[in-house]
Design a protein around this motif. Structure first.
Motif, PDB file in Angstrom:
ATOM      1  N   TYR B  35       0.847  -1.184   0.000  1.00  0.00           N
ATOM      2  CA  TYR B  35       0.000   0.000   0.000  1.00  0.00           C
ATOM      3  C   TYR B  35       0.890   1.244   0.000  1.00  0.00           C
ATOM      4  N   GLN B  37       0.389   5.310   1.534  1.00  0.00           N
ATOM      5  CA  GLN B  37      -0.473   6.109   2.391  1.00  0.00           C
ATOM      6  C   GLN B  37      -0.114   7.568   2.236  1.00  0.00           C
ATOM      7  N   LEU B  43      -5.106   4.676   2.904  1.00  0.00           N
ATOM      8  CA  LEU B  43      -4.253   3.635   2.337  1.00  0.00           C
ATOM      9  C   LEU B  43      -4.825   3.180   0.998  1.00  0.00           C
ATOM     10  N   LEU B  45      -4.208   0.446  -2.258  1.00  0.00           N
ATOM     11  CA  LEU B  45      -3.535  -0.797  -2.606  1.00  0.00           C
ATOM     12  C   LEU B  45      -2.814  -0.664  -3.954  1.00  0.00           C
ATOM     13  N   PHE B  48      -0.933  -6.860  -4.870  1.00  0.00           N
ATOM     14  CA  PHE B  48      -0.933  -7.913  -3.871  1.00  0.00           C
ATOM     15  C   PHE B  48      -0.540  -9.236  -4.515  1.00  0.00           C
ATOM     16  N   MET B  88       4.433   7.307   2.089  1.00  0.00           N
ATOM     17  CA  MET B  88       4.699   6.237   3.048  1.00  0.00           C
ATOM     18  C   MET B  88       4.249   4.937   2.398  1.00  0.00           C
ATOM     19  N   LEU B  90       3.591   0.909   2.829  1.00  0.00           N
ATOM     20  CA  LEU B  90       3.301  -0.082   3.862  1.00  0.00           C
ATOM     21  C   LEU B  90       3.100  -1.452   3.235  1.00  0.00           C
ATOM     22  N   ASP B 102      -9.305 -12.913   6.715  1.00  0.00           N
ATOM     23  CA  ASP B 102      -8.202 -12.851   7.668  1.00  0.00           C
ATOM     24  C   ASP B 102      -7.576 -11.491   7.789  1.00  0.00           C
ATOM     25  N   THR B 103      -7.078 -11.237   8.957  1.00  0.00           N
ATOM     26  CA  THR B 103      -6.506  -9.948   9.302  1.00  0.00           C
ATOM     27  C   THR B 103      -5.219  -9.709   8.542  1.00  0.00           C
ATOM     28  N   GLN B 104      -5.068  -8.498   8.052  1.00  0.00           N
ATOM     29  CA  GLN B 104      -3.804  -8.083   7.466  1.00  0.00           C
ATOM     30  C   GLN B 104      -2.950  -7.445   8.546  1.00  0.00           C
ATOM     31  N   TYR B 105      -1.712  -7.901   8.655  1.00  0.00           N
ATOM     32  CA  TYR B 105      -0.748  -7.361   9.614  1.00  0.00           C
ATOM     33  C   TYR B 105       0.286  -6.541   8.853  1.00  0.00           C
ATOM     34  N   PHE B 106       0.541  -5.363   9.408  1.00  0.00           N
ATOM     35  CA  PHE B 106       1.358  -4.399   8.685  1.00  0.00           C
ATOM     36  C   PHE B 106       2.780  -4.319   9.215  1.00  0.00           C
ATOM     37  N   GLY B 107       3.693  -3.954   8.308  1.00  0.00           N
ATOM     38  CA  GLY B 107       5.043  -3.616   8.698  1.00  0.00           C
ATOM     39  C   GLY B 107       5.121  -2.179   9.189  1.00  0.00           C
ATOM     40  N   PRO B 108       6.319  -1.727   9.580  1.00  0.00           N
ATOM     41  CA  PRO B 108       6.482  -0.391  10.156  1.00  0.00           C
ATOM     42  C   PRO B 108       6.434   0.734   9.131  1.00  0.00           C
ATOM     43  N   GLY B 109       6.519   0.403   7.849  1.00  0.00           N
ATOM     44  CA  GLY B 109       6.447   1.424   6.810  1.00  0.00           C
ATOM     45  C   GLY B 109       7.817   1.922   6.371  1.00  0.00           C
TER      46      GLY B 109
END
Lengths: 110, 115
Positions: B35, B37, B43, B45, B48, B88, B90, B102-109
């Motif tokens: 993504y 931002q 955000l 996309l 993917f 930014m 992500l 399912d939940t998407q878990y993000f990195g710190p960017g």
């Protein structure tokens, strides 16, 4: 067109002053609604997933609820460490895409 | 704990440079996402991937490409960086359960600035 709208854009609270954030959506098919917290300069941190109208989830001072048209994130007796931007996202039916709202920036002052 | 890491927190590049952003997840997730931002736009996309060597365009793929040679690694490539790609970036990952919930878990960017 699928849309997710968050309000207000910004919220300034005194410590202990409870409030609610709104996430309204118009989507063709909802598979789930997510709430994230994002601190400045960092990636979103997962808070909750809600799947069906009437569902509620709680975590510490936060409580998320879901209706057929919107979700609320209630912040009860907030503390300064609750200051962050709160993002709402809906999981669309087509292929699992997340549609994000623009976020609500919350500032809690002592 | 799910962990998504990104190769750089801050990056400064010049217009026309080729830029690589790397993302690694350690949870054996099938799905990975890139993504960007921007203030007021939320955000959005870019691309993917739901499997190794598989990729799908998101909402704003123009000017970007991706690579997924290994399950845990998803790279975003800016072929010729432009100033409007200052943003930014992500990365996120999620488990594929077949239900698509399912939940998407993000990195710190990665905060990328293109001069």
């Amino acid at each position: 067109e699928d849309q997710v709208t968050q309000s207000p854009e910004a919220l300034r609270l005194q410590e202990g002053e409870s409030s609610s954030l709104n996430c309204s959506y118009t989507v063709s098919g909802l598979r789930g609604l997510f709430w994230y917290r994002q601190d400045p300069g960092k990636g979103p941190e997962f808070l909750f997933t809600l799947y069906s109208a009437g569902e509620e989830k709680e975590k510490e001072r936060l409580k998320a609820t879901l209706t057929k048209k919107e979700s609320f994130l209630h912040i009860t007796a907030p503390k300064p460490e609750d200051s962050a931007t709160y993002l709402c996202a809906v999981l669309l039916e087509s292929w699992g895409k997340l549609q994000f709202g623009a976020g609500t920036q919350v500032v809690v002052t002592p | 704990d799910v962990k998504v890491t990104q190769s750089s927190r801050y990056l400064v590049k010049r217009t026309g440079e080729k830029v690589f952003l790397e993302c690694v997840q350690d949870m054996d997730h099938e799905n990975m996402f890139w993504y960007r931002q921007d203030p007021g736009l939320g955000l959005r996309l870019i691309y993917f991937s739901y499997d190794v060597k598989m990729k799908e365009k998101g909402d704003i793929p123009e000017g970007y490409s991706v690579s997924r040679e290994k399950k845990e690694r998803f790279s975003l490539i800016l072929e010729s960086a432009s100033t409007n790609q200052t943003s930014m970036y992500l990365c996120a990952s999620s488990q594929s359960s077949g239900m698509g919930t399912d939940t998407q878990y993000f990195g710190p960017g990665t905060r990328l600035t293109v001069l």
